[in-house]
Structure formats: structure tokens, C-alpha cells
Design a protein around this motif. Structure first.
Motif, mmCIF file in Angstrom:
data_model
loop_
_atom_site.group_PDB
_atom_site.id
_atom_site.type_symbol
_atom_site.label_atom_id
_atom_site.label_comp_id
_atom_site.label_asym_id
_atom_site.label_seq_id
_atom_site.Cartn_x
_atom_site.Cartn_y
_atom_site.Cartn_z
ATOM 1 N N PHE A 173 0.756 -1.204 0.033
ATOM 2 C CA PHE A 173 0.163 -0.127 0.028
ATOM 3 C C PHE A 173 0.904 1.207 -0.074
ATOM 4 O O PHE A 173 1.948 1.086 0.429
ATOM 5 N N GLY A 174 0.481 2.295 -0.498
ATOM 6 C CA GLY A 174 1.270 3.364 -0.384
ATOM 7 C C GLY A 174 1.522 4.262 0.878
ATOM 8 O O GLY A 174 2.502 4.660 1.256
ATOM 9 N N THR A 175 0.253 3.968 1.665
ATOM 10 C CA THR A 175 0.183 4.348 3.226
ATOM 11 C C THR A 175 -0.841 3.721 3.849
ATOM 12 O O THR A 175 -1.281 2.790 3.461
ATOM 13 N N LEU A 176 -0.978 3.926 5.058
ATOM 14 C CA LEU A 176 -2.154 3.321 5.779
ATOM 15 C C LEU A 176 -3.172 4.403 6.226
ATOM 16 O O LEU A 176 -3.025 5.503 6.246
ATOM 17 N N ASN A 177 -4.566 4.116 6.333
ATOM 18 C CA ASN A 177 -5.452 4.494 7.107
ATOM 19 C C ASN A 177 -5.102 4.791 8.592
ATOM 20 O O ASN A 177 -5.125 3.919 9.356
ATOM 21 N N TRP A 178 -4.417 5.977 9.325
ATOM 22 C CA TRP A 178 -3.986 5.959 10.309
ATOM 23 C C TRP A 178 -4.935 5.927 11.429
ATOM 24 O O TRP A 178 -4.636 5.283 12.455
ATOM 25 N N ASN A 179 -5.892 6.413 11.294
ATOM 26 C CA ASN A 179 -6.827 6.561 12.636
ATOM 27 C C ASN A 179 -7.631 5.238 12.318
ATOM 28 O O ASN A 179 -8.283 4.963 11.475
ATOM 29 N N SER A 180 -7.681 4.370 13.478
ATOM 30 C CA SER A 180 -8.463 3.163 13.255
ATOM 31 C C SER A 180 -9.970 3.330 13.122
ATOM 32 O O SER A 180 -10.580 2.462 12.483
ATOM 33 N N VAL A 181 -10.584 4.515 13.634
ATOM 34 C CA VAL A 181 -12.035 4.749 13.307
ATOM 35 C C VAL A 181 -12.481 5.088 12.124
ATOM 36 O O VAL A 181 -13.143 4.616 11.352
ATOM 37 N N TYR A 182 -11.118 6.100 11.349
ATOM 38 C CA TYR A 182 -11.497 6.395 10.047
ATOM 39 C C TYR A 182 -11.291 5.210 9.114
ATOM 40 O O TYR A 182 -11.715 5.157 8.063
ATOM 41 N N ALA A 183 -10.371 4.225 9.593
ATOM 42 C CA ALA A 183 -10.031 3.292 8.695
ATOM 43 C C ALA A 183 -11.438 2.376 8.442
ATOM 44 O O ALA A 183 -11.643 1.853 7.162
ATOM 45 N N GLN A 184 -12.257 2.395 9.447
ATOM 46 C CA GLN A 184 -13.535 1.695 9.257
ATOM 47 C C GLN A 184 -14.505 2.812 8.479
ATOM 48 O O GLN A 184 -15.361 2.350 7.523
ATOM 49 N N MET A 185 -14.473 3.880 8.528
ATOM 50 C CA MET A 185 -15.188 4.941 7.998
ATOM 51 C C MET A 185 -14.999 5.113 6.407
ATOM 52 O O MET A 185 -15.894 5.488 5.668
ATOM 53 N N SER A 186 -13.953 4.430 5.959
ATOM 54 C CA SER A 186 -13.394 4.431 4.775
ATOM 55 C C SER A 186 -14.221 3.454 3.950
ATOM 56 O O SER A 186 -14.042 3.689 2.827
ATOM 57 N N ARG A 187 -14.785 2.759 4.675
ATOM 58 C CA ARG A 187 -15.691 1.661 4.079
ATOM 59 C C ARG A 187 -16.893 2.519 3.301
ATOM 60 O O ARG A 187 -17.221 3.423 3.978
ATOM 61 N N GLY A 188 -17.094 2.293 2.061
ATOM 62 C CA GLY A 188 -18.372 3.184 1.833
ATOM 63 C C GLY A 188 -17.776 4.352 1.003
ATOM 64 O O GLY A 188 -18.086 4.568 -0.162
ATOM 65 N N LYS A 189 -16.976 5.126 1.721
ATOM 66 C CA LYS A 189 -16.227 6.328 0.928
ATOM 67 C C LYS A 189 -15.578 6.001 -0.160
ATOM 68 O O LYS A 189 -15.400 6.638 -1.330
ATOM 69 N N THR A 190 -14.516 4.752 0.144
ATOM 70 C CA THR A 190 -13.739 4.337 -0.979
ATOM 71 C C THR A 190 -14.562 3.674 -2.116
ATOM 72 O O THR A 190 -14.073 3.986 -3.253
ATOM 73 N N GLU A 191 -15.618 3.185 -1.865
ATOM 74 C CA GLU A 191 -16.125 2.529 -2.822
ATOM 75 C C GLU A 191 -16.985 3.606 -3.741
ATOM 76 O O GLU A 191 -17.069 3.819 -4.923
ATOM 77 N N LYS A 192 -17.460 4.965 -2.931
ATOM 78 C CA LYS A 192 -18.009 5.820 -3.634
ATOM 79 C C LYS A 192 -17.068 6.738 -4.552
ATOM 80 O O LYS A 192 -17.499 7.079 -5.501
ATOM 81 N N VAL A 193 -15.835 6.868 -3.948
ATOM 82 C CA VAL A 193 -14.969 7.746 -4.843
ATOM 83 C C VAL A 193 -14.693 6.842 -6.050
ATOM 84 O O VAL A 193 -14.445 7.568 -7.135
ATOM 85 N N THR A 194 -14.544 5.517 -5.955
ATOM 86 C CA THR A 194 -14.361 4.545 -7.004
ATOM 87 C C THR A 194 -15.313 4.816 -8.021
ATOM 88 O O THR A 194 -15.079 4.866 -9.287
ATOM 89 N N GLY A 195 -16.593 4.923 -7.478
ATOM 90 C CA GLY A 195 -17.872 4.883 -8.373
ATOM 91 C C GLY A 195 -17.870 6.140 -9.083
ATOM 92 O O GLY A 195 -18.073 6.429 -10.158
#
Length: 431
Positions: A218-240
Motif C-alpha cells: 500500500f502507498g500508506t495506511l489509514n492512520w486513525n482506526s476509526v477512520y479506517a472503518q469509516m473509509s468503507r463506503g467512502k472508498t467505494e463511492k470515490v471509485t464509483g
């Protein structure tokens, strides 16, 4: 088998069927990446002392054997096993015994599926990028081959000014450059490691998240563990969003092709084997491929909105709603790749009509050229416009096609194909 099962507890069959939904179908797409994530996690567990080196080595060897079955399309999720994560752990335990039961230390299914989806989307975004680049190259090549083949340009679907096949196709090539800017942004969002965030609040184990980030490239990591879960859905939306931009370009190009192969236009044609006929009209050559590309790509453009409606009112933390992002996004990835491939097939077999603008009905395309010729001779623009307009109204307008002379950047006579290609290469470097 469920990872969360406890003694003397069971789940209603109806509830289980409802909650599992189509997960097993889409989990097969994630199997390869689930094993990759497990290999990285187990390697790290061995390094931080949560497994011995020997245990980690055995587990990694077993996981690589499972990966081989996936590569050879021999992997399935057994009846009674809930998901891909459970199946991988079950198979590993069969191979290496109780060592397989240790690999879930410091993990939740929440961050397992999060890392699986990130790895899957990263790979699929790259695959879409490759197909976009192939179509871009074809548009540039075909446009250059037909740079001197003139077409009518339209505004309000009325003939407006002279264009060319090169200018037309080059426009879509440059459109793909901007589309890839959005897709590159999606790639960067997907290229961040959520593994180690657990259920969304980290772990008391001494996990080394930087190490799994390195192992999974990976290029980097999702540093904050709460945000790592919040990136679910958001990552898919940005891809969409990135996919919908590519789809918008394909849809518009498909619409142009439907028009231009219509007999009333007749600018382009295709071999019989790439068109379809009518059950009662023997003369028909229907643009079914372009119509379906248009329809499928219009549907793909709705994906960001679907995902917004799914995740819009969720608070932080994990929610089962996220499961549905897969059935919204995953099938559309395959459809977009198919549309890109079919557009390449069609355009590589396209025949372009020559001398289109010699037809009498297109003579008024050159009215602006006539005005500009007068301006170049010193006539004020408004007076030149009036002179040409009067000649059109009197039916006296004539223009010699050979006088056509466009030189500025991005015009008929200067397509700037090399410059557009350079812009594409800049975007490709972001992946």
C-alpha cells in the motif's frame, strides 16, 4: 461455521438468509485478496511475537496453497460456512491444525473485509485504467489517420462549423484524460491500508500496521482506526465517481456513433457482424452494441448516487449496511470493462466516409469561414457578418472548400495529439 458462534446459540434461518444476501457470490471475488491480507497479517504476527516464527511460516505456507487453488479457480465457499474469511481460516486449520486458529489474533472481520475491498478496488481500478489507455491510444491513432477527413460540426443539432474525424475522436481522447484524473484519485484513496484497525477501535495487541502496509504494498495506511472503518463506503463511492466519469465519456461517444451511422448522416459504418438486423426489415443494421454501451454506462453513472443514499446517514463505526456496497459496485466494474473493450472492438472496425462536406446541404457550415475571410481583408467583423448573412438569405452564398485553413492549437489543422498524449502520460504516472 461462523467466526462469532458461541455455545448454545443459533440464528434463525430466515435471518441468516437475509443478512448473508449475495455476500458469498461477491466474496469469491475477494478470496485472492483475503489470502493476501492474511499472509501479511500472519507474517507480522510472527514478527511481533504473537505467533512463533515456525507457526507463522507454516501458516503462510498453508495460505499460499489456498492461494494456488484460487488462482486455478478451484476455491469455493462450502455450504454452512458463512463467508470467505471463515472459509480461508477453516481450510488453513485443516492444513496446519490449531495454528490456523491463531491467525485471527488482532483482527476483526470488519478490517478483513475493509482490506480485501481496498486490495480488490486497487487492482480493478488499475485494470480499468489499462482499458482506458487502450481506448485512448486507439482514438488518437484513428483520429490521426483521419485528421483530414472533414465532418460537419453541430450546435443545437443544427449544422454549425466544419469539424473532422480527427477533431471528433481527439475530443474523446482528451476527455478520457480528465476521467483518469478522477480514477487516479480513487486509486490513491484505495491505496491506503486499513488492516489492524480491528472492529474500528484498534487493538491492545502490539500490532505493526506499518509492516502490513509494506507487505501489501500500500502507498500508506489509514492512520486513525476509526477512520479506517469509516473509509468503507467512502472508498467505494470515490471509485464509483471515477468510474461514472469514464462511463459518461463512453455514453456520449456511443450516442455520436449511433447518430453518425444513421442513414441520414452516413458518416461511419461497421461490418455486418458487428451490427444486428430486424425480424421484418431486411435492410436494417442496428447499432445494438453502441446502444447497450450507452445504456450500461448511463446506469453506471448512477452508482455514486446509489452509494450516497446507502451510506449518507450512517454514524461512525461499522454498520451492516456496508455489505450492500459490493452488490452495487462490483458488477458495474465488470460492465465498465466490457464497455471499454467493446468500444475498442467497434472503433477498430469503423469505416469512415470520405468527402462528406462536398454535399450541398453542408455548404452553410462555411459561413463563419467566409466571415473570417472578409475580416482578414480588413472588413469589420459586424459588417462582414452582415454581408455573409445577406448572401445566405438571397441564396447566393458559395464557399470553396479548399480555402479552409485552421492553425491554432486544438483546431482541425492542429489536433495537438502529441500534447494530449503527454497529458495522458502525466495522469498515468499517478497510478
Amino acid at each position: 461455521m461462523k467466526l462469532w458462534s458461541k455455545e448454545n446459540s443459533s440464528t434463525s434461518a430466515l435471518v441468516e438468509q437475509f443478512t448473508v444476501g449475495r455476500d458469498k457470490e461477491f466474496d469469491l471475488l475477494l478470496a485472492k485478496y483475503d489470502v493476501q491480507g492474511s499472509i501479511a497479517h500472519v507474517t507480522m504476527l510472527g514478527e511481533v511475537g504473537l505467533m512463533t516464527k515456525e507457526e507463522a511460516d507454516k501458516a503462510v505456507a498453508g495460505l499460499k496453497e489456498i492461494a494456488a487453488t484460487i488462482d486455478h479457480s478451484q476455491f469455493t465457499i462450502d455450504e454452512g460456512i458463512e463467508d470467505v474469511h471463515s472459509q480461508v481460516e477453516f481450510l488453513l486449520t485443516q492444513k496446519v491444525g490449531d495454528i490456523g486458529k491463531k491467525i485471527h489474533s488482532g483482527r476483526s472481520r470488519n478490517d478483513q473485509v475493509a482490506v480485501d475491498i481496498k486490495l480488490y478496488l486497487r487492482a480493478e481500478i488499475s485494470n480499468i485504467k489499462d482499458e482506458v489507455k487502450n481506448l485512448f491510444d486507439l482514438l488518437i491513432k484513428t483520429g490521426n489517420e483521419h485528421k483530414n477527413t472533414l465532418l460537419p460540426g453541430y450546435t443545437h443539432l443544427q449544422i454549425a462549423m466544419p469539424s473532422s474525424v480527427g477533431l471528433w475522436l481527439g475530443a474523446y481522447a482528451e476527455s478520457l484524460v480528465d476521467d483518469l484524473e478522477l480514477l487516479a484519485a480513487a486509486y490513491q484513496v484505495a491505496n491506503k491500508n486499513p488492516l489492524g484497525s480491528g472492529a474500528g477501535y484498534g487493538s491492545s495487541f502490539p500490532l505493526n500496521r506499518k509492516r502490513t502496509t509494506e507487505l501489501l504494498q500500500f502507498g500508506t495506511l489509514n492512520w486513525n482506526s476509526v477512520y479506517a472503518q469509516m473509509s468503507r463506503g467512502k472508498t467505494e463511492k470515490v471509485t464509483g465517481i471515477g468510474m461514472s466519469s469514464v462511463a459518461a465519456t463512453l455514453s456520449k461517444l456511443a450516442m455520436d456513433c449511433c447518430l453518425y451511422m444513421n442513414q441520414n448522416f452516413g458518416f461511419i459504418s461497421f461490418p455486418d457482424e458487428l451490427t444486428t438486423g430486424s425480424s421484418i426489415m431486411p435492410h436494417k443494421k442496428n447499432p445494438d452494441v453502441f446502444e447497450l454501451i450507452r445504456a450500461k454506462c448511463n446506469r453506471i453513472q448512477s452508482i455514486p448516487n446509489e452509494l450516497t443514499l446507502l451510506i449518507n446517514n450512517l454514524p461512525s463505526g461499522y454498520h451492516r449496511d456496508m455489505q450492500l456496497t459490493k452488490e452495487i459496485l462490483f458488477p458495474s466494474i465488470e460492465e465498465l470493462k466490457a464497455c471499454l473493450q467493446l468500444m475498442q472492438l467497434m472503433l477498430s472496425n469503423m469505416k469512415v466516409k470520405e468527402n462528406i462536406l462536398t454535399d450541398e446541404k453542408y455548404k452553410y457550415l462555411f459561413s463563419v469561414e467566409a466571415v473570417n475571410d472578409l475580416v482578414n481583408k480588413g472588413v469589420p467583423f459586424r459588417e462582414a457578418y452582415q454581408q455573409v448573412g445577406n448572401s445566405i438569405n438571397k441564396g447566393e452564398f458559395e464557399y470553396d472548400l479548399q480555402q479552409l485553413h485552421h492553425t491554432h492549437e486544438g483546431s482541425i489543422g492542429n489536433l495537438c495529439s502529441e500534447e494530449i498524449t503527454a497529458e495522458m502520460n502525466k495522469v498515468l504516472a499517478k497510478f
